[in-house]
Design a protein around this motif. Structure first.
Motif, PDB file in Angstrom:
ATOM      1  N   LEU A 128       0.827  -1.204   0.000  1.00  0.00           N
ATOM      2  CA  LEU A 128       0.000   0.000   0.000  1.00  0.00           C
ATOM      3  C   LEU A 128       0.866   1.261   0.000  1.00  0.00           C
ATOM      4  N   GLU A 129       1.981   1.244   0.726  1.00  0.00           N
ATOM      5  CA  GLU A 129       2.892   2.393   0.725  1.00  0.00           C
ATOM      6  C   GLU A 129       3.479   2.627  -0.660  1.00  0.00           C
ATOM      7  N   ASN A 130       3.773   1.554  -1.379  1.00  0.00           N
ATOM      8  CA  ASN A 130       4.295   1.693  -2.742  1.00  0.00           C
ATOM      9  C   ASN A 130       3.274   2.341  -3.672  1.00  0.00           C
ATOM     10  N   LYS A 131       1.998   2.208  -3.338  1.00  0.00           N
ATOM     11  CA  LYS A 131       0.932   2.826  -4.134  1.00  0.00           C
ATOM     12  C   LYS A 131       0.593   4.230  -3.654  1.00  0.00           C
ATOM     13  N   GLY A 132       1.296   4.728  -2.643  1.00  0.00           N
ATOM     14  CA  GLY A 132       1.083   6.098  -2.181  1.00  0.00           C
ATOM     15  C   GLY A 132       0.221   6.224  -0.947  1.00  0.00           C
ATOM     16  N   VAL A 133      -0.222   5.102  -0.363  1.00  0.00           N
ATOM     17  CA  VAL A 133      -1.044   5.137   0.842  1.00  0.00           C
ATOM     18  C   VAL A 133      -0.105   5.258   2.042  1.00  0.00           C
ATOM     19  N   LYS A 134      -0.395   6.248   2.896  1.00  0.00           N
ATOM     20  CA  LYS A 134       0.433   6.448   4.087  1.00  0.00           C
ATOM     21  C   LYS A 134      -0.445   6.491   5.327  1.00  0.00           C
ATOM     22  N   VAL A 135       0.089   5.939   6.415  1.00  0.00           N
ATOM     23  CA  VAL A 135      -0.599   5.944   7.699  1.00  0.00           C
ATOM     24  C   VAL A 135      -0.293   7.268   8.395  1.00  0.00           C
ATOM     25  N   MET A 136      -1.316   7.844   9.019  1.00  0.00           N
ATOM     26  CA  MET A 136      -1.091   9.053   9.816  1.00  0.00           C
ATOM     27  C   MET A 136      -0.491   8.626  11.149  1.00  0.00           C
ATOM     28  N   ASP A 137       0.778   8.897  11.349  1.00  0.00           N
ATOM     29  CA  ASP A 137       1.480   8.505  12.570  1.00  0.00           C
ATOM     30  C   ASP A 137       1.698   9.689  13.487  1.00  0.00           C
ATOM     31  N   ASP A 138       2.113   9.399  14.705  1.00  0.00           N
ATOM     32  CA  ASP A 138       2.517  10.409  15.694  1.00  0.00           C
ATOM     33  C   ASP A 138       1.440  11.457  15.925  1.00  0.00           C
ATOM     34  N   LEU A 139       0.226  11.018  16.161  1.00  0.00           N
ATOM     35  CA  LEU A 139      -0.862  11.959  16.413  1.00  0.00           C
ATOM     36  C   LEU A 139      -1.007  12.285  17.898  1.00  0.00           C
ATOM     37  N   ILE A 140      -0.652  11.352  18.758  1.00  0.00           N
ATOM     38  CA  ILE A 140      -0.826  11.545  20.205  1.00  0.00           C
ATOM     39  C   ILE A 140       0.098  12.666  20.677  1.00  0.00           C
ATOM     40  N   GLY A 141      -0.502  13.604  21.389  1.00  0.00           N
ATOM     41  CA  GLY A 141       0.249  14.735  21.919  1.00  0.00           C
ATOM     42  C   GLY A 141       0.274  15.941  20.992  1.00  0.00           C
ATOM     43  N   PRO A 143      -1.656  18.828  18.456  1.00  0.00           N
ATOM     44  CA  PRO A 143      -2.955  19.513  18.447  1.00  0.00           C
ATOM     45  C   PRO A 143      -3.938  18.822  17.495  1.00  0.00           C
ATOM     46  N   PHE A 144      -5.224  18.891  17.873  1.00  0.00           N
ATOM     47  CA  PHE A 144      -6.279  18.309  17.040  1.00  0.00           C
ATOM     48  C   PHE A 144      -6.353  19.071  15.721  1.00  0.00           C
ATOM     49  N   ASN A 145      -6.427  18.345  14.603  1.00  0.00           N
ATOM     50  CA  ASN A 145      -6.504  18.939  13.269  1.00  0.00           C
ATOM     51  C   ASN A 145      -7.767  18.402  12.595  1.00  0.00           C
ATOM     52  N   ALA A 146      -8.772  19.252  12.425  1.00  0.00           N
ATOM     53  CA  ALA A 146     -10.050  18.822  11.839  1.00  0.00           C
ATOM     54  C   ALA A 146      -9.920  18.455  10.362  1.00  0.00           C
ATOM     55  N   ASP A 147      -8.825  18.864   9.713  1.00  0.00           N
ATOM     56  CA  ASP A 147      -8.639  18.531   8.299  1.00  0.00           C
ATOM     57  C   ASP A 147      -8.244  17.076   8.087  1.00  0.00           C
ATOM     58  N   THR A 148      -7.643  16.452   9.106  1.00  0.00           N
ATOM     59  CA  THR A 148      -7.169  15.073   8.955  1.00  0.00           C
ATOM     60  C   THR A 148      -7.711  14.139  10.025  1.00  0.00           C
ATOM     61  N   GLN A 149      -8.386  14.700  11.033  1.00  0.00           N
ATOM     62  CA  GLN A 149      -8.825  13.878  12.158  1.00  0.00           C
ATOM     63  C   GLN A 149     -10.304  14.096  12.444  1.00  0.00           C
ATOM     64  N   GLU A 150     -10.891  13.078  13.065  1.00  0.00           N
ATOM     65  CA  GLU A 150     -12.289  13.150  13.479  1.00  0.00           C
ATOM     66  C   GLU A 150     -12.319  12.845  14.972  1.00  0.00           C
ATOM     67  N   ALA A 151     -12.757  13.800  15.762  1.00  0.00           N
ATOM     68  CA  ALA A 151     -12.823  13.608  17.210  1.00  0.00           C
ATOM     69  C   ALA A 151     -14.095  12.838  17.534  1.00  0.00           C
ATOM     70  N   ILE A 152     -13.939  11.651  18.107  1.00  0.00           N
ATOM     71  CA  ILE A 152     -15.123  10.855  18.430  1.00  0.00           C
ATOM     72  C   ILE A 152     -15.591  11.103  19.857  1.00  0.00           C
ATOM     73  N   THR A 153     -14.664  11.562  20.707  1.00  0.00           N
ATOM     74  CA  THR A 153     -15.037  11.911  22.072  1.00  0.00           C
ATOM     75  C   THR A 153     -14.007  12.859  22.656  1.00  0.00           C
ATOM     76  N   GLN A 154     -14.385  13.433  23.785  1.00  0.00           N
ATOM     77  CA  GLN A 154     -13.482  14.353  24.461  1.00  0.00           C
ATOM     78  C   GLN A 154     -13.486  13.968  25.941  1.00  0.00           C
ATOM     79  N   ILE A 155     -12.313  13.808  26.501  1.00  0.00           N
ATOM     80  CA  ILE A 155     -12.205  13.431  27.910  1.00  0.00           C
ATOM     81  C   ILE A 155     -11.375  14.483  28.634  1.00  0.00           C
TER      82      ILE A 155
END
Length: 190
Positions: A128-141, A143-155
């Protein structure tokens, strides 16, 4: 007035009367009024030009319609076969999964089963990486980005530094090139 001038004047008058009565043939009428001849030849030229332009327009229109149909068909073919290349590369991975399942039936050591599954999983990720698909890594810590993330809950944030930031990733997000194909489902701190 001379006798010649009088005869010419009488002849011109009789010709005008003949034209009015329609007794002259075409060549005599043209000799009397050459402007009519010029007007009719200009009209004929314009009619010919209009016919040529209409023909040219119809040809261009039909060529454009053929081009439009051909490109629409090509686009449709491209859409239906766009994933063919990716599917061909994933089929061997499916074969690997099937072989792993057969091998896992007889294997009693869980670490070997886990290692085999991980090998097949990493092969799939690499394809999948060879086809251009990339995993969004290092999100913890971060800031929340509404362009790439969906907040399902807030604690409540464990500390003040994590307020408004991603605390946990419930489901990884993926991009294809620069386009988000699946938003990361995250938990944010309040």
């Amino acid at each position: 007035m001379s006798e010649k001038e009088i005869m010419n004047e009488e002849q011109t008058t009789s010709q005008e009367q003949d034209v009015k009565q329609g007794d002259l043939d075409a060549s005599q009428a043209e000799a009397i009024n050459p402007k009519d001849t010029i007007t009719s030849s200009v009209e004929e030229k314009l009619e010919i030009e209009v016919k040529e332009l209409k023909d040219k327009y119809l040809r261009l229109y039909s060529e454009f319609e053929n081009y439009r149909r051909r490109t629409a068909k090509e686009r449709l073919d491209l859409i239906t076969t766009a994933s063919e290349d990716l599917i061909r590369e994933i089929l061997p991975i499916i074969d690997d999964f099937e072989r792993a399942f057969k091998a896992n039936e007889k294997e009693e050591d869980a670490t070997k089963v886990r290692e085999g599954n991980q090998l097949v999983f990493y092969k799939l990720i690499k394809t999948l990486e060879n086809k251009g698909v990339k995993v969004m890594d290092d999100l913890i810590g971060n800031p929340f980005n509404a362009d790439t993330q969906e907040a399902i809950t807030q604690i409540p944030a464990p500390n003040d530094e994590l307020k408004g930031k991603v605390i946990d990733v419930v489901e990884k997000g993926y991009t294809l090139g620069d386009k988000v194909i699946r938003y990361a489902k995250v938990v944010t701190g309040a």
